[in-house]
Enzyme design. Structure first.
Site, PDB file in Angstrom:
ATOM      1  N   LEU A  30      -2.008 -27.317 -51.867  1.00  0.00           N
ATOM      2  CA  LEU A  30      -1.104 -27.526 -52.683  1.00  0.00           C
ATOM      3  C   LEU A  30      -1.158 -29.180 -53.162  1.00  0.00           C
ATOM      4  O   LEU A  30      -1.473 -29.817 -52.525  1.00  0.00           O
ATOM      5  CB  LEU A  30       0.415 -27.245 -52.631  1.00  0.00           C
ATOM      6  CG  LEU A  30       1.090 -28.339 -51.386  1.00  0.00           C
ATOM      7  CD1 LEU A  30       1.724 -29.534 -51.654  1.00  0.00           C
ATOM      8  CD2 LEU A  30       2.387 -27.204 -50.893  1.00  0.00           C
ATOM      9  N   PHE A  73     -10.783 -34.389 -62.028  1.00  0.00           N
ATOM     10  CA  PHE A  73     -11.266 -35.490 -61.073  1.00  0.00           C
ATOM     11  C   PHE A  73     -12.329 -36.276 -61.149  1.00  0.00           C
ATOM     12  O   PHE A  73     -12.976 -36.952 -60.206  1.00  0.00           O
ATOM     13  CB  PHE A  73     -11.297 -34.501 -59.666  1.00  0.00           C
ATOM     14  CG  PHE A  73     -10.001 -34.369 -58.993  1.00  0.00           C
ATOM     15  CD1 PHE A  73      -9.063 -33.955 -59.499  1.00  0.00           C
ATOM     16  CD2 PHE A  73      -9.858 -35.232 -57.716  1.00  0.00           C
ATOM     17  CE1 PHE A  73      -7.619 -33.656 -58.884  1.00  0.00           C
ATOM     18  CE2 PHE A  73      -8.588 -35.174 -57.002  1.00  0.00           C
ATOM     19  CZ  PHE A  73      -7.558 -34.532 -57.648  1.00  0.00           C
ATOM     20  N   LYS A  87      16.985 -34.829 -42.225  1.00  0.00           N
ATOM     21  CA  LYS A  87      16.269 -34.038 -43.192  1.00  0.00           C
ATOM     22  C   LYS A  87      16.637 -32.718 -43.473  1.00  0.00           C
ATOM     23  O   LYS A  87      17.099 -32.211 -44.514  1.00  0.00           O
ATOM     24  CB  LYS A  87      14.752 -33.986 -42.898  1.00  0.00           C
ATOM     25  CG  LYS A  87      13.682 -33.471 -43.794  1.00  0.00           C
ATOM     26  CD  LYS A  87      12.351 -33.703 -43.278  1.00  0.00           C
ATOM     27  CE  LYS A  87      11.618 -34.986 -42.753  1.00  0.00           C
ATOM     28  NZ  LYS A  87      10.383 -34.916 -42.524  1.00  0.00           N
ATOM     29  N   CYS A  90      -3.332 -37.401 -47.812  1.00  0.00           N
ATOM     30  CA  CYS A  90      -4.165 -36.199 -47.403  1.00  0.00           C
ATOM     31  C   CYS A  90      -5.609 -36.950 -47.765  1.00  0.00           C
ATOM     32  O   CYS A  90      -6.413 -36.894 -46.488  1.00  0.00           O
ATOM     33  CB  CYS A  90      -4.019 -35.017 -48.366  1.00  0.00           C
ATOM     34  SG  CYS A  90      -2.166 -34.445 -48.392  1.00  0.00           S
ATOM     35  N   LYS A  94       0.471 -41.497 -56.741  1.00  0.00           N
ATOM     36  CA  LYS A  94       0.102 -40.751 -58.018  1.00  0.00           C
ATOM     37  C   LYS A  94       1.391 -40.415 -58.687  1.00  0.00           C
ATOM     38  O   LYS A  94       2.437 -40.606 -58.236  1.00  0.00           O
ATOM     39  CB  LYS A  94      -0.852 -39.643 -57.975  1.00  0.00           C
ATOM     40  CG  LYS A  94       0.266 -38.518 -57.161  1.00  0.00           C
ATOM     41  CD  LYS A  94      -0.996 -37.344 -56.980  1.00  0.00           C
ATOM     42  CE  LYS A  94      -0.053 -36.011 -56.798  1.00  0.00           C
ATOM     43  NZ  LYS A  94      -0.846 -34.822 -56.777  1.00  0.00           N
ATOM     44  N   GLY A 128      -5.565 -42.208 -52.997  1.00  0.00           N
ATOM     45  CA  GLY A 128      -4.761 -42.524 -51.738  1.00  0.00           C
ATOM     46  C   GLY A 128      -3.989 -41.356 -51.421  1.00  0.00           C
ATOM     47  O   GLY A 128      -4.451 -40.061 -51.585  1.00  0.00           O
ATOM     48  N   LYS A 141      -6.962 -39.755 -45.166  1.00  0.00           N
ATOM     49  CA  LYS A 141      -7.048 -39.346 -43.592  1.00  0.00           C
ATOM     50  C   LYS A 141      -7.944 -38.150 -43.391  1.00  0.00           C
ATOM     51  O   LYS A 141      -8.497 -37.855 -42.032  1.00  0.00           O
ATOM     52  CB  LYS A 141      -5.625 -39.430 -43.266  1.00  0.00           C
ATOM     53  CG  LYS A 141      -4.888 -38.179 -43.485  1.00  0.00           C
ATOM     54  CD  LYS A 141      -4.644 -37.091 -42.536  1.00  0.00           C
ATOM     55  CE  LYS A 141      -3.540 -35.803 -43.069  1.00  0.00           C
ATOM     56  NZ  LYS A 141      -3.809 -34.538 -42.660  1.00  0.00           N
TER      57      LYS A 141
HETATM   58  C1  UGA Z   1      -4.646 -33.437 -52.303  1.00  0.00           C
HETATM   59  C2  UGA Z   1      -5.589 -32.078 -53.011  1.00  0.00           C
HETATM   60  O1  UGA Z   1      -5.819 -32.288 -54.409  1.00  0.00           O
HETATM   61  C3  UGA Z   1      -4.877 -30.907 -52.740  1.00  0.00           C
HETATM   62  O2  UGA Z   1      -5.662 -29.898 -53.365  1.00  0.00           O
HETATM   63  C4  UGA Z   1      -4.380 -30.782 -51.073  1.00  0.00           C
HETATM   64  O3  UGA Z   1      -3.932 -29.584 -50.948  1.00  0.00           O
HETATM   65  C5  UGA Z   1      -3.782 -32.056 -50.744  1.00  0.00           C
HETATM   66  O4  UGA Z   1      -4.563 -33.014 -51.002  1.00  0.00           O
HETATM   67  C6  UGA Z   1      -3.478 -31.951 -49.258  1.00  0.00           C
HETATM   68  O5  UGA Z   1      -4.559 -31.856 -48.403  1.00  0.00           O
HETATM   69  O6  UGA Z   1      -2.051 -31.552 -48.920  1.00  0.00           O
HETATM   70  P1  UGA Z   1      -2.672 -34.702 -53.345  1.00  0.00           P
HETATM   71  O7  UGA Z   1      -2.855 -35.600 -52.222  1.00  0.00           O
HETATM   72  O8  UGA Z   1      -1.289 -34.415 -53.630  1.00  0.00           O
HETATM   73  O9  UGA Z   1      -3.491 -33.444 -52.918  1.00  0.00           O
HETATM   74  O10 UGA Z   1      -3.357 -35.551 -54.414  1.00  0.00           O
HETATM   75  P2  UGA Z   1      -4.422 -35.589 -55.710  1.00  0.00           P
HETATM   76  O11 UGA Z   1      -3.996 -35.218 -56.772  1.00  0.00           O
HETATM   77  O12 UGA Z   1      -5.699 -34.912 -55.222  1.00  0.00           O
HETATM   78  O13 UGA Z   1      -4.736 -36.987 -55.819  1.00  0.00           O
HETATM   79  C7  UGA Z   1      -5.124 -37.840 -54.896  1.00  0.00           C
HETATM   80  C8  UGA Z   1      -5.619 -39.073 -55.293  1.00  0.00           C
HETATM   81  O14 UGA Z   1      -6.608 -39.064 -56.000  1.00  0.00           O
HETATM   82  C9  UGA Z   1      -4.163 -39.900 -55.982  1.00  0.00           C
HETATM   83  O15 UGA Z   1      -4.300 -41.081 -55.593  1.00  0.00           O
HETATM   84  C10 UGA Z   1      -4.854 -39.767 -57.432  1.00  0.00           C
HETATM   85  O16 UGA Z   1      -4.445 -40.883 -58.098  1.00  0.00           O
HETATM   86  C11 UGA Z   1      -6.339 -39.958 -57.277  1.00  0.00           C
HETATM   87  N1  UGA Z   1      -7.058 -39.465 -58.200  1.00  0.00           N
HETATM   88  C12 UGA Z   1      -7.168 -38.250 -58.423  1.00  0.00           C
HETATM   89  C13 UGA Z   1      -8.000 -40.210 -58.918  1.00  0.00           C
HETATM   90  O17 UGA Z   1      -8.217 -41.541 -58.814  1.00  0.00           O
HETATM   91  N2  UGA Z   1      -8.913 -40.019 -59.760  1.00  0.00           N
HETATM   92  C14 UGA Z   1      -8.800 -38.458 -60.385  1.00  0.00           C
HETATM   93  O18 UGA Z   1      -9.757 -38.092 -60.940  1.00  0.00           O
HETATM   94  C15 UGA Z   1      -7.936 -37.697 -59.706  1.00  0.00           C
END
Ligand code: UGA
Length: 437
Positions: free
Chosen positions: A150, A253, A35, A264, A327, A261, A267
């Site tokens: 983020l 959301f 890495k 983050c 995603k 999934g 878990k």
């Molecule tokens: C998430 C949080 O949004 C961030 O603020 C946080 O910093 C991060 O976890 C972390 O803890 O590090 P992330 O895991 O990148 O960010 O993804 P998200 O954009 O939150 O999406 C999470 C999941 O929810 C994805 O599988 C997405 O497809 C799903 N999702 C999101 C839905 O099924 N419906 C929605 O309306 C929004």
């Protein structure tokens, strides 16, 4: 400022590059030499829009270096802990061995007056425990907890201009010093209006757990509504639009689909439940078990919808799964709903081909038994059903007329409710959305 960033994964690599962009001298440290050599030569070890360009830009200034040797953290005034806290095997709790290991080896490189800043998502109480260890070895160093919010896919933007900073700091002069140092680190985004809150350690840790729990709850709420819509003939997308117009609720959301999934949300809500249990507050978070159950149920439900779509039996049916990442705009396949559904379909006798613009390599490592095809039109060739499970732009743009020429049977399951049902039906497709008539 001179900064070290310990851990160069999705969080740390972006943080290191962004801190250099803000004008600091940064060394990024990771135990994985592969890495490190990739990052040092300007290649991001994962897909994140904007990161390769940013790495090129800041490496050229000489302000960013990478190293596999923790001793290179020496000389930095501020040390950011950015290692992962995955779910422990067979348990809900977070695996703290990377945080604990990184922290204890960092102790050898600290110098008087250094500020250690935790960014990893940790169970509440971790910062206080690490602060005690720090006080024993380096009484004049100080620990702050500064959770990261983020989103993958927007990581660079979210790091350079977040919507808020939260500093968990100790009371008194040490806390004031940590706050002043972090204010200097983040002086650019602060001057541009990013809000900043200071708190005790526990509150800062809980802000992160609560934020991700709330986001997960919002998604599971709308997916629960989708289940009710399915048995009543109602349309969950219209329902989300309508309730989202209430500013107190908001439309973000509230996209029903195959669920959340990634590394983050799943878990983090489990680790939060486990920690609440240890603290005797498990009752407060029992609703998160329901949030988790609704989310997991989305996956089995999608398998059932697919079975119905292809006429009642999956045996020998050619299924094309569009999307492997958890995603779009990410190659992260950790706990990806798309891959979990693909694997269940395959186990039940379907012949599954998975396509994804960026995540095939990672997906193949996790699920080698699935077939992969990078080219979308090849992947859907002679398919009995298409399953759109990760809403990459190129899948949203897929024209039903073009897809008709490739497939065997015109069945499509829109697992993210992003296609126009009328358009697909007009082209002769059997369209099924989630929670839509
Ligand atoms: C998430 C949080 O949004 C961030 O603020 C946080 O910093 C991060 O976890 C972390 O803890 O590090 P992330 O895991 O990148 O960010 O993804 P998200 O954009 O939150 O999406 C999470 C999941 O929810 C994805 O599988 C997405 O497809 C799903 N999702 C999101 C839905 O099924 N419906 C929605 O309306 C929004």
């Amino acid at each position: 400022m001179r900064i070290s960033v310990i851990g160069c994964g999705y969080l740390g690599a972006v943080h290191a590059a962004c801190m250099a962009k803000l004008g600091h001298d940064v060394v990024g440290i990771d135990v994985d030499p592969r890495k490190i050599s990739e990052l040092q030569s300007g290649r991001a070890p994962f897909f994140e829009p904007g990161l390769p360009e940013l790495l090129d830009e800041v490496l050229a200034t000489g302000r960013l270096k990478f190293s596999a040797d923790m001793a290179d953290a020496k000389g930095a005034e501020v040390h950011f802990l950015c290692v992962g806290t995955p779910q422990r095997k067979g348990e809900y709790a977070a695996d703290m061995r990377y945080v604990d290991g990184a922290f204890s080896s960092l102790l050898d490189s600290l110098e008087p007056g250094n500020v250690v800043v935790g960014k990893s998502t940790v169970p509440v109480g971790t910062a206080a425990r690490l602060a005690d260890d720090l006080a024993e070895r380096h009484p004049d160093a100080v620990l702050a907890w500064n959770p990261e919010f983020l989103r993958e896919g927007f990581a660079v933007k979210d790091t350079l201009s977040p919507d808020r900073f939260v500093y968990g700091v100790p009371a008194g002069a040490a806390g004031e010093r940590a706050t002043a140092v972090l204010d200097e680190v983040y002086s650019t985004p602060l001057s541009l209006g990013t809000r900043r809150l200071t708190s005790d350690y526990a509150t800062a840790e809980l802000v992160k757990a609560a934020a991700n729990s709330f986001l997960a709850t919002k998604i599971s709420f709308i997916n629960a509504m989708a289940e009710v819509c399915e048995v009543t003939g109602a349309d969950v997308t219209l329902l989300a639009d309508a309730i989202g117009m209430d500013e107190r609720i908001g439309r973000k959301f509230l996209n029903a689909g195959v669920g959340f999934g990634g590394g983050c949300l799943p878990k983090d809500i489990r680790a939060f439940m486990a920690r609440a249990g240890e603290l005797g507050a498990d009752q407060a978070l029992t609703f998160l078990r329901e949030v988790d159950d609704i989310n997991v149920r989305r996956r089995t439900r999608t398998v059932e919808l697919t079975r119905t779509l292809v006429g009642g039996s999956l045996l020998g049916k050619r299924i094309a799964v569009l999307g492997a990442a958890f995603k779009p705009d990410s190659d992260d396949v950790r706990d990806s709903p798309a891959l979990s559904i693909a694997a269940q379909l395959q186990l039940q006798g379907a012949d599954v081909t998975v396509t994804d613009p960026e995540a095939i390599e990672g997906a193949r490592r996790r699920f080698p038994e699935l077939m992969y095809e990078a080219d979308l039109m090849q992947a859907i060739h002679k398919a009995d059903a298409l399953l759109l499970l990760t809403e990459w732009q190129e899948y949203r743009n897929l024209a039903p007329e073009a897809a008709t020429l490739a497939v065997h049977t015109r069945n499509i399951l829109d697992g993210r409710n992003v296609l126009d049902p009328a358009r697909w039906r007009a082209a002769g497709w059997n369209y099924k959305g989630i929670g839509r008539p």
